[in-house]
Design a protein around this motif. Structure first.
Motif, short mmCIF file in Angstrom:
data_model
loop_
_atom_site.label_atom_id
_atom_site.label_comp_id
_atom_site.label_asym_id
_atom_site.label_seq_id
_atom_site.Cartn_x
_atom_site.Cartn_y
_atom_site.Cartn_z
N ASP A 38 18.59 21.51 21.00
CA ASP A 38 19.61 20.70 21.77
C ASP A 38 20.70 20.31 20.42
O ASP A 38 20.67 19.63 19.60
CB ASP A 38 19.05 19.32 22.04
CG ASP A 38 19.84 18.43 22.99
OD1 ASP A 38 21.03 19.00 23.36
OD2 ASP A 38 19.95 17.23 22.92
N ARG A 93 30.39 14.94 29.09
CA ARG A 93 29.81 13.82 28.89
C ARG A 93 30.65 12.60 29.13
O ARG A 93 30.69 11.75 28.47
CB ARG A 93 29.15 13.66 27.59
CG ARG A 93 29.75 14.00 26.47
CD ARG A 93 29.00 14.25 25.18
NE ARG A 93 29.71 14.63 24.21
CZ ARG A 93 30.44 15.65 23.79
NH1 ARG A 93 29.99 16.89 24.43
NH2 ARG A 93 31.20 15.73 22.67
N SER A 95 31.66 10.73 31.49
CA SER A 95 31.14 9.25 32.28
C SER A 95 29.94 8.60 31.31
O SER A 95 29.26 7.63 32.14
CB SER A 95 30.72 9.93 33.66
OG SER A 95 29.67 10.59 33.69
N GLU A 97 26.52 8.09 28.62
CA GLU A 97 25.14 8.73 28.10
C GLU A 97 24.30 9.59 29.34
O GLU A 97 23.76 10.44 29.20
CB GLU A 97 24.32 7.63 27.86
CG GLU A 97 23.00 8.13 27.11
CD GLU A 97 22.29 6.87 26.50
OE1 GLU A 97 20.91 7.10 26.55
OE2 GLU A 97 22.76 5.68 26.61
N ASN A 98 24.43 8.95 30.51
CA ASN A 98 23.79 9.84 31.64
C ASN A 98 24.69 10.56 32.78
O ASN A 98 24.63 10.61 33.93
CB ASN A 98 22.94 8.77 32.62
CG ASN A 98 21.71 8.14 31.69
OD1 ASN A 98 21.08 8.69 31.05
ND2 ASN A 98 21.74 6.75 31.81
N SER A 99 25.54 11.07 31.86
CA SER A 99 26.81 12.08 32.95
C SER A 99 26.21 12.86 33.67
O SER A 99 24.96 13.58 33.38
CB SER A 99 27.64 12.61 31.74
OG SER A 99 28.26 11.76 30.86
N SER A 100 26.71 13.04 34.64
CA SER A 100 26.33 14.29 35.75
C SER A 100 27.95 14.89 36.21
O SER A 100 28.94 14.26 36.04
CB SER A 100 25.77 13.80 36.67
OG SER A 100 26.62 12.94 37.63
N LYS A 103 29.40 12.24 38.42
CA LYS A 103 29.92 11.14 37.77
C LYS A 103 31.18 11.40 37.20
O LYS A 103 32.28 10.55 36.90
CB LYS A 103 29.00 10.58 37.08
CG LYS A 103 27.93 10.00 37.81
CD LYS A 103 26.63 9.35 36.87
CE LYS A 103 25.67 8.66 37.56
NZ LYS A 103 24.49 8.17 36.40
N ASN A 104 31.48 12.58 36.62
CA ASN A 104 32.51 13.07 35.63
C ASN A 104 33.74 13.29 36.71
O ASN A 104 34.82 12.84 35.98
CB ASN A 104 32.29 14.30 34.87
CG ASN A 104 31.16 14.03 33.74
OD1 ASN A 104 31.04 12.79 32.93
ND2 ASN A 104 30.55 15.11 33.28
#
Length: 202
Positions: A38, A93, A95, A97-100, A103-104
């Motif tokens: 990562d 990323r 949007s 920490e938990n971007s998708s 959401k973006n």
């Protein structure tokens, strides 16, 4: 000779494989190679992030003793004029920490709420970095200009494809088939430059 795509984004991997399927290389992903790294994309530009991804994977593969390989990385971003070039390097990323993808895209639409169509210009930029097994580096750029719509259109693609509208064809990326997108996209344009490099240098 293996062409190892330094990405964990399967959508990007698939696009690169589709566009480069006739090249005389065995095109493989990190997953195919059993590489699960990562990489933190903390560069200030798309060029820096693209190089960092390729270089980290190149060093890893070299250390384990592989020969006859090329590493290809892709970093891409959406740059919206009204947002002073954002999301840019933060596209994946944007949007938080938990971007998708969803959401973006929704965040971009919210930030452009009420903005006139004439001011909703944007471009997609791809920067490919190629490093051969001797450590030689080359970068290839591709971009495409369009507008950000007020709402999503289309079911195909990924990322911001459903809100990125290409005026010349009057469709979003998400309204195009995979093959149609692969003939005009920013990634296609960068990969065409890569292919030309292969023809003259490899």
């Amino acid at each position: 000779m293996k062409l190892i795509i330094a990405s964990n984004n399967q959508n990007k991997v698939n696009e690169i494989k589709d566009i480069c399927r006739d090249l005389n290389y065995e095109i493989v992903s990190l997953k195919d190679e059993g590489i699960f790294i990562d990489i933190i994309e903390d560069g200030s530009t798309i060029e820096e992030n693209s190089f960092k991804k390729a270089n980290e994977i190149y060093k890893y593969i070299s250390k384990r003793g592989d020969k006859n390989f090329l590493v290809l990385s892709d970093d891409s971003g959406l740059m919206v004029d009204y947002l002073n070039g954002e999301p840019g390097v933060l596209s994946a990323r944007f949007s938080g920490e938990n971007s998708s993808d969803e959401k973006n895209s929704e965040k971009v639409l919210k930030l452009l709420d009420g903005v006139n169509y004439s001011k909703r210009g944007a471009k997609f930029l791809t920067v490919l970095t190629l490093i051969d097994d001797n450590g030689k580096k080359n970068q290839f750029h591709g971009d495409i200009y369009g507008k950000i719509l007020e709402e999503k259109r289309g079911e195909n693609g990924f990322g911001y494809d459903s809100i990125f509208y290409i005026e010349e064809i009057q469709k979003t990326f998400a309204e195009l088939s995979k093959d149609e997108k692969n003939l005009i996209s920013h990634r296609y344009k960068a990969l065409m430059k890569l292919r030309e490099y292969f023809k003259t240098n490899m």
